[in-house]
Design an enzyme around this catalytic site. Sequence first.
Site, PDB file in Angstrom:
ATOM      1  CG  LEU A   1      -0.346   0.053   2.634  1.00 25.81           C
ATOM      2  CD1 LEU A   1       0.145   1.431   3.019  1.00 25.81           C
ATOM      3  CD2 LEU A   1      -1.362  -0.439   3.628  1.00 25.81           C
TER       4      LEU A   1
ATOM      5  CG  PHE B   1       6.470   5.439  -9.261  1.00 24.50           C
ATOM      6  CD1 PHE B   1       7.083   5.768  -8.065  1.00 24.50           C
ATOM      7  CD2 PHE B   1       5.155   5.011  -9.233  1.00 24.50           C
ATOM      8  CE1 PHE B   1       6.406   5.654  -6.868  1.00 24.50           C
ATOM      9  CE2 PHE B   1       4.465   4.892  -8.042  1.00 24.50           C
ATOM     10  CZ  PHE B   1       5.088   5.211  -6.844  1.00 24.50           C
ATOM     11  CG  LEU B   2       8.257   7.216 -16.074  1.00 19.70           C
ATOM     12  CD1 LEU B   2       7.928   6.954 -17.539  1.00 19.70           C
ATOM     13  CD2 LEU B   2       9.778   7.173 -15.866  1.00 19.70           C
TER      14      LEU B   2
ATOM     15  CB  CYS C   1       8.595   2.538   2.212  1.00 25.97           C
ATOM     16  SG  CYS C   1       7.362   2.035   3.419  1.00 25.97           S
TER      17      CYS C   1
HETATM   18  N1  LIG Z   1       4.025   3.091   5.627  1.00 24.01           N
HETATM   19  C1  LIG Z   1       3.933   2.525   4.432  1.00 24.01           C
HETATM   20  O1  LIG Z   1       3.535   3.155   3.450  1.00 24.01           O
HETATM   21  C2  LIG Z   1       4.314   1.073   4.268  1.00 24.01           C
HETATM   22  C3  LIG Z   1       3.919   0.402   3.095  1.00 24.01           C
HETATM   23  C4  LIG Z   1       4.269  -0.936   2.951  1.00 24.01           C
HETATM   24  C5  LIG Z   1       5.022  -1.569   3.919  1.00 24.01           C
HETATM   25  N2  LIG Z   1       5.412  -0.872   5.044  1.00 24.01           N
HETATM   26  C6  LIG Z   1       6.174  -1.593   6.055  1.00 24.01           C
HETATM   27  O2  LIG Z   1       5.282  -1.927   7.113  1.00 24.01           O
HETATM   28  C7  LIG Z   1       5.953  -1.836   8.380  1.00 24.01           C
HETATM   29  C8  LIG Z   1       5.210  -0.866   9.288  1.00 24.01           C
HETATM   30  O3  LIG Z   1       5.275   0.412   8.711  1.00 24.01           O
HETATM   31  P1  LIG Z   1       4.407   1.622   9.256  1.00 24.01           P
HETATM   32  O4  LIG Z   1       4.632   2.769   8.349  1.00 24.01           O
HETATM   33  O5  LIG Z   1       3.031   1.154   9.512  1.00 24.01           O
HETATM   34  O6  LIG Z   1       5.129   1.888  10.659  1.00 24.01           O
HETATM   35  P2  LIG Z   1       4.658   2.850  11.826  1.00 24.01           P
HETATM   36  O7  LIG Z   1       5.887   3.368  12.452  1.00 24.01           O
HETATM   37  O8  LIG Z   1       3.620   3.803  11.332  1.00 24.01           O
HETATM   38  O9  LIG Z   1       3.909   1.866  12.853  1.00 24.01           O
HETATM   39  C9  LIG Z   1       4.561   0.890  13.592  1.00 24.01           C
HETATM   40  C10 LIG Z   1       3.787   0.697  14.889  1.00 24.01           C
HETATM   41  O10 LIG Z   1       4.280  -0.453  15.561  1.00 24.01           O
HETATM   42  C11 LIG Z   1       4.215  -0.202  16.947  1.00 24.01           C
HETATM   43  N3  LIG Z   1       5.028  -1.185  17.658  1.00 24.01           N
HETATM   44  C12 LIG Z   1       6.358  -1.197  17.884  1.00 24.01           C
HETATM   45  N4  LIG Z   1       6.703  -2.304  18.563  1.00 24.01           N
HETATM   46  C13 LIG Z   1       5.558  -3.010  18.769  1.00 24.01           C
HETATM   47  C14 LIG Z   1       5.269  -4.249  19.408  1.00 24.01           C
HETATM   48  N5  LIG Z   1       6.218  -4.985  19.985  1.00 24.01           N
HETATM   49  N6  LIG Z   1       3.987  -4.673  19.449  1.00 24.01           N
HETATM   50  C15 LIG Z   1       3.008  -3.941  18.868  1.00 24.01           C
HETATM   51  N7  LIG Z   1       3.234  -2.760  18.239  1.00 24.01           N
HETATM   52  C16 LIG Z   1       4.501  -2.303  18.212  1.00 24.01           C
HETATM   53  C17 LIG Z   1       4.648   1.235  17.063  1.00 24.01           C
HETATM   54  O11 LIG Z   1       4.298   1.808  18.310  1.00 24.01           O
HETATM   55  C18 LIG Z   1       3.918   1.858  15.870  1.00 24.01           C
HETATM   56  O12 LIG Z   1       2.629   2.312  16.255  1.00 24.01           O
HETATM   57  C19 LIG Z   1       7.382  -1.433   8.052  1.00 24.01           C
HETATM   58  O13 LIG Z   1       8.183  -2.574   7.938  1.00 24.01           O
HETATM   59  C20 LIG Z   1       7.259  -0.763   6.698  1.00 24.01           C
HETATM   60  O14 LIG Z   1       8.443  -0.837   5.960  1.00 24.01           O
HETATM   61  C21 LIG Z   1       5.057   0.418   5.229  1.00 24.01           C
END
Ligand SMILES: NC(=O)c1ccc[n+]([C@@H]2O[C@H](COP(=O)([O-])OP(=O)(O)OC[C@H]3O[C@@H](n4cnc5c(N)ncnc54)[C@H](O)[C@@H]3O)[C@@H](O)[C@H]2O)c1
Length: 439
Positions: free
Chosen positions: A149, A245-246, A256
């Site tokens: 996403l 993405f261009l 990310c």
């Molecule tokens: N943000 C994006 O657009 C996106 C898209 C695809 C994939 N990702 C991947 O998804 C993952 C999460 O990204 P995000 O942007 O949602 O991160 P984020 O920082 O918004 O959220 C992470 C959450 O995890 C919580 N957390 C930390 N340790 C925890 C634990 N032990 N138990 C429960 N919760 C805990 C934090 O408090 C935080 O609320 C990453 O690996 C990221 O690379 C993100």
Amino acid sequence: MSRIAIFGAGYVGLVTGACFADLGHEVVVRDIVPEKIDALRAGHVPIHEPGLEELLERNAERISFELDVQEALRDAEFAFVAVGTPPTYSGDADLSAVWTVVDELPSLDHPITLVMKSTVPVGTAEKVRANLDVRGLSGVAYVSNPEFLAEGSAVRDFLHPDRVVVGAFAAEEAARVAALYDGVETTVVTTDVASAEMIKLASNAFLSTRISFINEIANVCELVGADVMDVARGVGLDHRLGSHFLRAGVGWGGSCFGKDVSALKQLAGNSGYHFQLLSAVIEVNELQKRRVVSKLEKHLGKLRDRTVAVLGLAFKPGTDDLRDAPSLVLASRLLAEGADVRAWDPVADAGHLLHGVTFCDSYNEAVQGADAAVIVTEWPELVGLLSADVRDTMRNPLIVDGRNLLDPDAAREAGFAYEGIGRPSPSPDTVPGQSVRLP
Ligand SMILES: NC(=O)c1ccc[n+]([C@@H]2O[C@H](COP(=O)([O-])OP(=O)(O)OC[C@H]3O[C@@H](n4cnc5c(N)ncnc54)[C@H](O)[C@@H]3O)[C@@H](O)[C@H]2O)c1
């Protein structure tokens, strides 16, 4: 209908939870930040993501929020890991939050599948599997289900994905996770765990590469008098290439791309391969964020004591996410040059990240008395810049359009000096009535 626990109430965890609830599943979202859980229980969504609040509201009876691990896992058939995986100083992914979730997984009296949604290096699944086995948790299945996403359109992306990737050690474990998406029309790519992990990293690396590529084309366009917007359109219509993405601009950012490109580069290096292309992709992006400074200097000379309005701070429109946002690098560079920086964003709050910047409530306020306005995030309302009011309120009506949001001819007709990215721009000295070099 399944019972799903989600670890992490961030952008991915909340959207995943809300969407699975919308598909009919029973969802518990667990986070370690009490204020977040309290806010969510009270119906407040701690992030800005279009459509999320409504979705959570609509499915309130199927989604709850928990601080306690045991409570979250009570009766859960699936435990999704959606915690952050930020970069470490070495550029590798920091998996400490992922390992905390794995380590906290108790021995349960019912079968459960641990599903990795967080973006992790290739090889993580094997390590987690080995860890579970050593702890006597062989009954816990493990599936990799990376998320694609994009913030700003996360709900739509989750419910209408281009594909769902499921990597597993066993076909029936993959099928169980794929079945959670019943009701979502898409292609399910079923593969082994390492390939699933690589699909996510390769996708983000390729998207970043496309942007760095078009940014380099834009920089050459500026030197040879071509217009990158027309070039990108002409290139993108080739069905072998596609148009996404261009879009040239001041560089990619967000939580990310930077970390995932760096993690893949480090993963390759740690495995004995020097991934040269990714080094260039990263370097091009770093330089791109800084090019605005020379565009400003072209019109204003030295920037000391010039007032520059930085318009848009979030790394892209539709989100309040400031992680790795180009605005932060640009504003810091401008401050270092001695400029007086005024900033505006409709949702992102950068007060704790940028010291010495004046934050304004509207873009009209930010441009008052400014020597230049720089569009860093293409919030749609910024098309309103091309008004006589804005022109007259600026000390010097110069727009540097870091996202090619505006029509250059319309901007010049409205009495602004205009600089885009990769678009022909007349020299300020040769354009009557255009930007002046201030004393
Ligand atoms: N943000 C994006 O657009 C996106 C898209 C695809 C994939 N990702 C991947 O998804 C993952 C999460 O990204 P995000 O942007 O949602 O991160 P984020 O920082 O918004 O959220 C992470 C959450 O995890 C919580 N957390 C930390 N340790 C925890 C634990 N032990 N138990 C429960 N919760 C805990 C934090 O408090 C935080 O609320 C990453 O690996 C990221 O690379 C993100």
